[in-house]
Design a protein around this motif. Structure first.
Motif, PDB file in Angstrom:
ATOM      1  N   GLY A  60       0.816  -1.208   0.000  1.00  0.00           N
ATOM      2  CA  GLY A  60       0.000   0.000   0.000  1.00  0.00           C
ATOM      3  C   GLY A  60       0.854   1.264   0.000  1.00  0.00           C
ATOM      4  O   GLY A  60       1.958   1.290   0.549  1.00  0.00           O
ATOM      5  N   TRP A  61       0.323   2.310  -0.607  1.00  0.00           N
ATOM      6  CA  TRP A  61       1.115   3.536  -0.755  1.00  0.00           C
ATOM      7  C   TRP A  61       1.347   4.226   0.581  1.00  0.00           C
ATOM      8  O   TRP A  61       2.333   4.960   0.748  1.00  0.00           O
ATOM      9  N   LEU A  62       0.470   3.968   1.563  1.00  0.00           N
ATOM     10  CA  LEU A  62       0.628   4.616   2.860  1.00  0.00           C
ATOM     11  C   LEU A  62       1.914   4.154   3.549  1.00  0.00           C
ATOM     12  O   LEU A  62       2.683   4.973   4.058  1.00  0.00           O
ATOM     13  N   SER A  63       2.156   2.860   3.548  1.00  0.00           N
ATOM     14  CA  SER A  63       3.392   2.362   4.153  1.00  0.00           C
ATOM     15  C   SER A  63       4.611   2.741   3.321  1.00  0.00           C
ATOM     16  O   SER A  63       5.719   2.876   3.858  1.00  0.00           O
ATOM     17  N   TRP A  64       4.421   2.933   2.025  1.00  0.00           N
ATOM     18  CA  TRP A  64       5.526   3.398   1.189  1.00  0.00           C
ATOM     19  C   TRP A  64       5.946   4.818   1.555  1.00  0.00           C
ATOM     20  O   TRP A  64       7.130   5.166   1.477  1.00  0.00           O
ATOM     21  N   LEU A 350       1.843  12.257   7.250  1.00  0.00           N
ATOM     22  CA  LEU A 350       0.831  12.720   8.196  1.00  0.00           C
ATOM     23  C   LEU A 350      -0.528  12.886   7.525  1.00  0.00           C
ATOM     24  O   LEU A 350      -1.534  12.324   7.973  1.00  0.00           O
ATOM     25  N   LEU A 351      -0.562  13.649   6.441  1.00  0.00           N
ATOM     26  CA  LEU A 351      -1.837  13.895   5.765  1.00  0.00           C
ATOM     27  C   LEU A 351      -2.355  12.652   5.059  1.00  0.00           C
ATOM     28  O   LEU A 351      -3.577  12.467   4.926  1.00  0.00           O
ATOM     29  N   GLY A 352      -1.438  11.791   4.609  1.00  0.00           N
ATOM     30  CA  GLY A 352      -1.854  10.549   3.964  1.00  0.00           C
ATOM     31  C   GLY A 352      -2.653   9.672   4.914  1.00  0.00           C
ATOM     32  O   GLY A 352      -3.676   9.080   4.533  1.00  0.00           O
ATOM     33  N   HIS A 353      -2.209   9.590   6.169  1.00  0.00           N
ATOM     34  CA  HIS A 353      -2.943   8.798   7.149  1.00  0.00           C
ATOM     35  C   HIS A 353      -4.310   9.419   7.456  1.00  0.00           C
ATOM     36  O   HIS A 353      -5.279   8.695   7.699  1.00  0.00           O
ATOM     37  N   VAL A 354      -4.370  10.748   7.426  1.00  0.00           N
ATOM     38  CA  VAL A 354      -5.655  11.419   7.652  1.00  0.00           C
ATOM     39  C   VAL A 354      -6.623  11.110   6.512  1.00  0.00           C
ATOM     40  O   VAL A 354      -7.785  10.730   6.731  1.00  0.00           O
ATOM     41  N   LEU A 402       0.942   5.986  17.294  1.00  0.00           N
ATOM     42  CA  LEU A 402      -0.422   6.342  16.909  1.00  0.00           C
ATOM     43  C   LEU A 402      -0.623   6.251  15.399  1.00  0.00           C
ATOM     44  O   LEU A 402      -1.688   5.853  14.928  1.00  0.00           O
ATOM     45  N   MET A 403       0.410   6.613  14.625  1.00  0.00           N
ATOM     46  CA  MET A 403       0.324   6.451  13.174  1.00  0.00           C
ATOM     47  C   MET A 403       0.186   4.973  12.812  1.00  0.00           C
ATOM     48  O   MET A 403      -0.596   4.597  11.934  1.00  0.00           O
ATOM     49  N   GLY A 404       0.975   4.128  13.477  1.00  0.00           N
ATOM     50  CA  GLY A 404       0.892   2.694  13.212  1.00  0.00           C
ATOM     51  C   GLY A 404      -0.455   2.111  13.571  1.00  0.00           C
ATOM     52  O   GLY A 404      -0.952   1.182  12.914  1.00  0.00           O
ATOM     53  N   TRP A 405      -1.060   2.648  14.627  1.00  0.00           N
ATOM     54  CA  TRP A 405      -2.384   2.202  15.055  1.00  0.00           C
ATOM     55  C   TRP A 405      -3.410   2.445  13.953  1.00  0.00           C
ATOM     56  O   TRP A 405      -4.215   1.564  13.624  1.00  0.00           O
ATOM     57  N   VAL A 406      -3.371   3.620  13.358  1.00  0.00           N
ATOM     58  CA  VAL A 406      -4.273   3.917  12.244  1.00  0.00           C
ATOM     59  C   VAL A 406      -3.898   3.070  11.031  1.00  0.00           C
ATOM     60  O   VAL A 406      -4.776   2.583  10.303  1.00  0.00           O
ATOM     61  N   GLY A 407      -2.591   2.902  10.829  1.00  0.00           N
ATOM     62  CA  GLY A 407      -2.153   2.042   9.734  1.00  0.00           C
ATOM     63  C   GLY A 407      -2.675   0.621   9.869  1.00  0.00           C
ATOM     64  O   GLY A 407      -2.947  -0.057   8.863  1.00  0.00           O
ATOM     65  N   ALA A 408      -2.832   0.148  11.103  1.00  0.00           N
ATOM     66  CA  ALA A 408      -3.381  -1.193  11.338  1.00  0.00           C
ATOM     67  C   ALA A 408      -4.828  -1.286  10.863  1.00  0.00           C
ATOM     68  O   ALA A 408      -5.252  -2.312  10.306  1.00  0.00           O
ATOM     69  N   PHE A 409      -5.614  -0.216  11.069  1.00  0.00           N
ATOM     70  CA  PHE A 409      -6.993  -0.200  10.577  1.00  0.00           C
ATOM     71  C   PHE A 409      -7.014  -0.295   9.052  1.00  0.00           C
ATOM     72  O   PHE A 409      -7.818  -1.022   8.472  1.00  0.00           O
ATOM     73  N   VAL A 410      -6.121   0.478   8.437  1.00  0.00           N
ATOM     74  CA  VAL A 410      -6.060   0.493   6.973  1.00  0.00           C
ATOM     75  C   VAL A 410      -5.677  -0.878   6.440  1.00  0.00           C
ATOM     76  O   VAL A 410      -6.276  -1.388   5.478  1.00  0.00           O
TER      77      VAL A 410
END
Length: 422
Positions: A60-64, A350-354, A402-410
């Motif tokens: 996924g592009w978010l982890s990239w 930051l904005l990508g996770h939002v 906290l970023m990783g936590w949201v990344g887990a949902f994604v």
């Protein structure tokens, strides 16, 4: 028969999950313990990946975006004139931050784990507040002269710092936790009011109210003006995206300023009246930092090397004993240390996770988390105008947690989508 020295894949995941919870709890309280747990978790996770033959590129592009930020910062550090120190700092902060992001994103993957994670985050924050209250009352403040302009604020004799060792860093940490806790409180409350949620959520609301109040009062006692402004920006964000009536709460601020003549009011008024030593120093600091940025626009000077380079550009206070560890501005500090691409990549993360979290499908728990990451982004970006709290190891690990936590949902949604398509 399975030997205890060679645990199964399930046991490895069990160990990693518990170590992640340990990092969440230990890092704000005692970072050395948190680091031991973190690197132990990373080591076991590597063994898990090798055993499962799952060493692969980010999905996924978010982890990239996170991977690019980590790699760019590393290249910038390697090209620095102070490469040894820059690479050490990069490993200590950026690799550790990327590591905990990956761990949470990968191993905190179920709703039950998400809730345990949130409980650890909030419970630890309450403990940090209680420790701060004890120190605030009973322990002499040795650093008050460093944190307060006595001429401008003669009444201000105490600022709470707790285990973060600095009131501004404590404020930044609490701001991140409040972004999550108040988001859950507001989303649950509105859902209950609109009869979208069952009455079973009342218990969670009643538990979240005292947590948010304790965190907020502690935030006030840091007397960090930049953090207060950032919290106000978060209130505006919540007012726009969750509950419009919340905007009316901002009207309380001028009323307090008018009737209350205390330390908090004095600090608030100082935002709008004149200058103090701290403000004057920041303007000179930012001006000097711009010279660093102009001479190093692409690669920067290397992560965490600001204090080594800044004396050559410091025209405001000429003195070999004056150390300035960062630029007191997130944007200028990142521009100086990792260049224009580095700053762009961080903001993209930051904005990508939002953006991605807004599109999340699922229960109200995930909806509240998506509101929380938006509030977190607002807090970080606004507080970054006057300070750079991410230089702190404890604060930056909390951010990546906290970023990783949201990344887990994604990641969970991506997995669910793939299964449904198959």
């Amino acid at each position: 028969m399975e030997h205890s020295l060679f645990p199964t894949e399930t046991k490895l995941k069990f160990y990693i999950e518990r170590l992640i919870y340990g990092v969440v709890i230990a890092m704000p309280l005692q970072p050395m313990v948190g680091d031991v747990l973190l690197w132990l978790a990373i080591g076991i996770a590597f063994i898990d990946l090798v055993r499962r033959r799952n060493l692969s590129l980010p999905t996924g592009w978010l982890s990239w975006t996170v991977m690019f930020f980590v790699l760019w910062t590393g290249v910038s550090a390697a090209l620095s004139d102070n490469a040894q120190w820059a690479l050490t700092s990069w490993f200590y902060q950026i690799i550790a931050g990327g590591g905990i992001y990956y761990l949470v994103r990968t191993y905190i993957s179920t709703p039950k784990q998400w809730r345990y994670f949130l409980q650890c985050v909030l419970g630890t924050a309450i403990l940090v507040c209680f420790i701060g209250v004890y120190e605030y009352i009973f322990v002499p403040n040795q650093h008050i002269n460093e944190w307060v302009d006595a001429t401008q604020f003669p009444k201000l004799m105490r600022r709470m710092s707790s285990t973060l060792m600095n009131p501004n860093l404590l404020g930044a940490y609490l701001l991140m936790i409040l972004s999550v806790s108040i988001s859950y409180l507001l989303v649950y409350w509105k859902g209950l009011t609109n009869k979208i949620l069952s009455k079973a959520y009342k218990k969670q609301i009643y538990m979240m109210i005292p947590v948010a109040l304790i965190l907020f009062v502690t935030l006030l006692l840091t007397y960090s003006r930049g953090i207060w402004i950032s919290f106000g920006a978060m209130v505006i964000y919540w007012g726009i995206f969750v509950e419009r009536r919340l905007l009316l709460s901002l009207l309380v601020v001028p009323i307090i300023l008018y009737f209350y003549d205390g330390e908090i009011a004095t600090r608030l008024w100082s935002i709008f009246q004149g200058h103090d030593t701290s403000a004057d120093l920041r303007w000179a600091l930012w001006d000097s930092t711009m010279y660093i940025v102009r001479e190093n626009p692409i690669w920067g000077i290397g992560w965490n090397t600001f204090y080594l380079v800044y004396p050559d550009y410091n025209y405001y206070i000429q003195g070999p004993n004056v150390l300035m560890y960062h630029a007191h501005n997130l944007y200028l500090n990142m521009l100086a240390e990792i260049g224009i691409p580095g700053l762009i990549s961080f903001i993209t993360v930051l904005l990508g996770h939002v953006i991605i979290s807004i599109r999340l499908q699922g229960d109200v728990f995930r909806k509240a988390a998506s509101i929380g990451v938006g509030a977190l982004a607002v807090g970080v970006l606004v507080s970054g105008l006057s300070d750079f709290e991410l230089y702190s190891h404890q604060v930056t690990i909390t951010f990546w947690l906290l970023m990783g936590w949201v990344g887990a949902f994604v990641k969970a949604q991506q997995k669910s989508t793939t299964i449904n398509h198959n």
